[in-house]
Scaffold this motif. Sequence first.
Motif, PDB file in Angstrom:
ATOM      1  N   VAL A 112     -23.611  51.128 -11.425  1.00  0.00           N
ATOM      2  CA  VAL A 112     -23.299  50.670 -12.785  1.00  0.00           C
ATOM      3  C   VAL A 112     -23.924  49.301 -13.018  1.00  0.00           C
ATOM      4  O   VAL A 112     -23.930  48.448 -12.122  1.00  0.00           O
ATOM      5  N   GLY A 113     -24.452  49.105 -14.206  1.00  0.00           N
ATOM      6  CA  GLY A 113     -24.912  47.794 -14.636  1.00  0.00           C
ATOM      7  C   GLY A 113     -24.109  47.341 -15.835  1.00  0.00           C
ATOM      8  O   GLY A 113     -23.804  48.141 -16.726  1.00  0.00           O
ATOM      9  N   THR A 114     -23.744  46.063 -15.869  1.00  0.00           N
ATOM     10  CA  THR A 114     -22.981  45.555 -17.002  1.00  0.00           C
ATOM     11  C   THR A 114     -23.447  44.149 -17.332  1.00  0.00           C
ATOM     12  O   THR A 114     -24.297  43.576 -16.640  1.00  0.00           O
ATOM     13  N   SER A 115     -22.904  43.584 -18.402  1.00  0.00           N
ATOM     14  CA  SER A 115     -23.213  42.217 -18.814  1.00  0.00           C
ATOM     15  C   SER A 115     -21.915  41.506 -19.148  1.00  0.00           C
ATOM     16  O   SER A 115     -20.879  42.137 -19.364  1.00  0.00           O
ATOM     17  N   PHE A 116     -21.979  40.187 -19.205  1.00  0.00           N
ATOM     18  CA  PHE A 116     -20.821  39.375 -19.565  1.00  0.00           C
ATOM     19  C   PHE A 116     -21.189  38.527 -20.770  1.00  0.00           C
ATOM     20  O   PHE A 116     -22.239  37.871 -20.773  1.00  0.00           O
TER      21      PHE A 116
ATOM     22  N   PHE B 270     -21.208  47.688  -6.032  1.00  0.00           N
ATOM     23  CA  PHE B 270     -21.660  48.876  -6.758  1.00  0.00           C
ATOM     24  C   PHE B 270     -21.906  48.609  -8.245  1.00  0.00           C
ATOM     25  O   PHE B 270     -22.133  49.534  -9.019  1.00  0.00           O
ATOM     26  N   VAL B 271     -21.861  47.338  -8.632  1.00  0.00           N
ATOM     27  CA  VAL B 271     -22.160  46.943 -10.015  1.00  0.00           C
ATOM     28  C   VAL B 271     -23.163  45.807  -9.982  1.00  0.00           C
ATOM     29  O   VAL B 271     -23.047  44.889  -9.161  1.00  0.00           O
ATOM     30  N   SER B 272     -24.164  45.864 -10.834  1.00  0.00           N
ATOM     31  CA  SER B 272     -25.117  44.768 -10.972  1.00  0.00           C
ATOM     32  C   SER B 272     -24.984  44.134 -12.341  1.00  0.00           C
ATOM     33  O   SER B 272     -24.448  44.735 -13.277  1.00  0.00           O
ATOM     34  N   ASN B 273     -25.460  42.903 -12.452  1.00  0.00           N
ATOM     35  CA  ASN B 273     -25.397  42.162 -13.708  1.00  0.00           C
ATOM     36  C   ASN B 273     -26.772  42.138 -14.365  1.00  0.00           C
ATOM     37  O   ASN B 273     -27.750  41.681 -13.778  1.00  0.00           O
ATOM     38  N   SER B 274     -26.848  42.677 -15.561  1.00  0.00           N
ATOM     39  CA  SER B 274     -28.076  42.625 -16.355  1.00  0.00           C
ATOM     40  C   SER B 274     -28.068  41.297 -17.103  1.00  0.00           C
ATOM     41  O   SER B 274     -27.226  41.079 -17.976  1.00  0.00           O
ATOM     42  N   ASN B 275     -29.018  40.426 -16.757  1.00  0.00           N
ATOM     43  CA  ASN B 275     -28.915  39.038 -17.196  1.00  0.00           C
ATOM     44  C   ASN B 275     -30.193  38.577 -17.892  1.00  0.00           C
ATOM     45  O   ASN B 275     -31.253  38.499 -17.272  1.00  0.00           O
TER      46      ASN B 275
ATOM     47  N   MET C 136     -22.941  39.731  -6.406  1.00  0.00           N
ATOM     48  CA  MET C 136     -23.381  40.778  -7.325  1.00  0.00           C
ATOM     49  C   MET C 136     -24.898  40.786  -7.448  1.00  0.00           C
ATOM     50  O   MET C 136     -25.513  39.744  -7.676  1.00  0.00           O
ATOM     51  N   PRO C 137     -25.538  41.964  -7.311  1.00  0.00           N
ATOM     52  CA  PRO C 137     -26.986  42.040  -7.538  1.00  0.00           C
ATOM     53  C   PRO C 137     -27.333  41.685  -8.977  1.00  0.00           C
ATOM     54  O   PRO C 137     -26.566  41.961  -9.899  1.00  0.00           O
ATOM     55  N   MET C 138     -28.506  41.067  -9.157  1.00  0.00           N
ATOM     56  CA  MET C 138     -28.915  40.584 -10.469  1.00  0.00           C
ATOM     57  C   MET C 138     -30.166  41.302 -10.957  1.00  0.00           C
ATOM     58  O   MET C 138     -31.140  41.436 -10.222  1.00  0.00           O
TER      59      MET C 138
END
Length: 460
Positions: A207-211, A239-244, A269-271
């Motif tokens: 899963v990829g998410t953003s903040f 198991f979650v990466s941050n789309s930045n 967290m992977p970036m």
Amino acid sequence: MSDVVDMGEVCEPARARRAGGRGARVALRAAPLSEAMRPVRPGMAGGQYRPLTEAGMAQIHEGALQALEEIGLSQAPPSGVKLLTEAGAILGDDGRIRFPRALVEDMLSVAARNITLHARDPKQDLHLTGANVHFGTAGAAVHIVDPISLDYRESTAQDLYDAARLVDNLDNIHFYQRTMVCRDVTDNLEMDLNTLYGCLSGTTKHVGTSFSDPSHVAACFDMLYTVAGGEEKWLERPFVSNSNCFVVPPMKFAEESCITMEDCIRRGMPMLLLSAGQAGATSPAPIALTIVQAMAECLAGVVYANAIKKAGWEQGITNALAGLSGLNMCYEAVGMHASLLGFCLESLVLGDDLLGQAMRLVRGIDVTPDTTSIEAMKAVCLGGPGHYLGSDQTLKLMQTEYIYPNVGNRMSPKEWNEAGKPLLLDTAIARKNAILARAGSRIDPQIDAAIRAKYNIFFS
């Protein structure tokens, strides 16, 4: 030997009688294949398409290093200025951070290679190495598209969750990055929490998410630890990466995104570091120079990330012929409409077929002594039936050499008319509904109950 046919019979084509006819062949193709037998799989190696020569790539790399050394990036947050200057970058009187060539090359030498992006289901891990190709979703659409009425309405947390459930059941979509904005969640913190939990509830793929705000990171990680079974379990398999979007082209840092990046990297967290310039507007008009700028911006991100914690990683995005070029992860591959403003659930289902075809192209043509032997040709052409429809070789390879669509219609015009002229969209809607009817939450019920008791979750 020849067949004797009574003159009162209707003579059928030979292919209709072999192996039980078309229905039997369709049934054979419908049976699930073992992982080793599948004609396409996540992470197959691409790289056949080479739009840039070795000399061209070297020239672009040189241009990026020159841009970082002579132009640099502006608007780094104070924490970023400290990290980068301590690593060897130079803060100029004009406020721009410049990157000596040696610093960039040193950071590239320690940057991670052969990365695994974990999924909650280890069988769905993404191995980012060489030219391995993976397709997935991305974007932040603010509307959902109704393919029947053609209306665009505001997207909701339920829509995001439903899209994740579809992705979980579509073999050719290999990861799920947040596709839509939960417009029904007005509080920004609750929106980030519902975005994260909607993705995790719908799929066990990566899963990829953003903040939306750096201050939301801590609460979202509390939720992640709950799902993972604790902080240590999370750190073992993030198991979650941050789309930045850490830069604002041309050559400016995005302060809040940089602060978010720093916090996420420290939490393991992977970036995904994004540069999204528009040629002729926020990046130069020549395509090669646009690539130079994007390279420079992403290399600045590599230095930034590795200044926080060694062995960070970076990844770029492109759309055209991505699989054949060997891009490890192709985002926004399915589902997006109206220049990323709208998202369509049926497009996920239809796009899954298209991505299967793309992955078959990525796989290429298997050239072996068996596949180039002319013995099969001899058997057919020299006294044989004159076609390959019933040959042992054809029957053996029909599942592993070719990929068949789940919703695509391969009927002849005559068959299509006789079947009542079925529409592709109707088939996609039916498959979408069938998947959603059986696809429940991918979170353990006790964990789900605990999270719903602690957070205001907007989807059911």
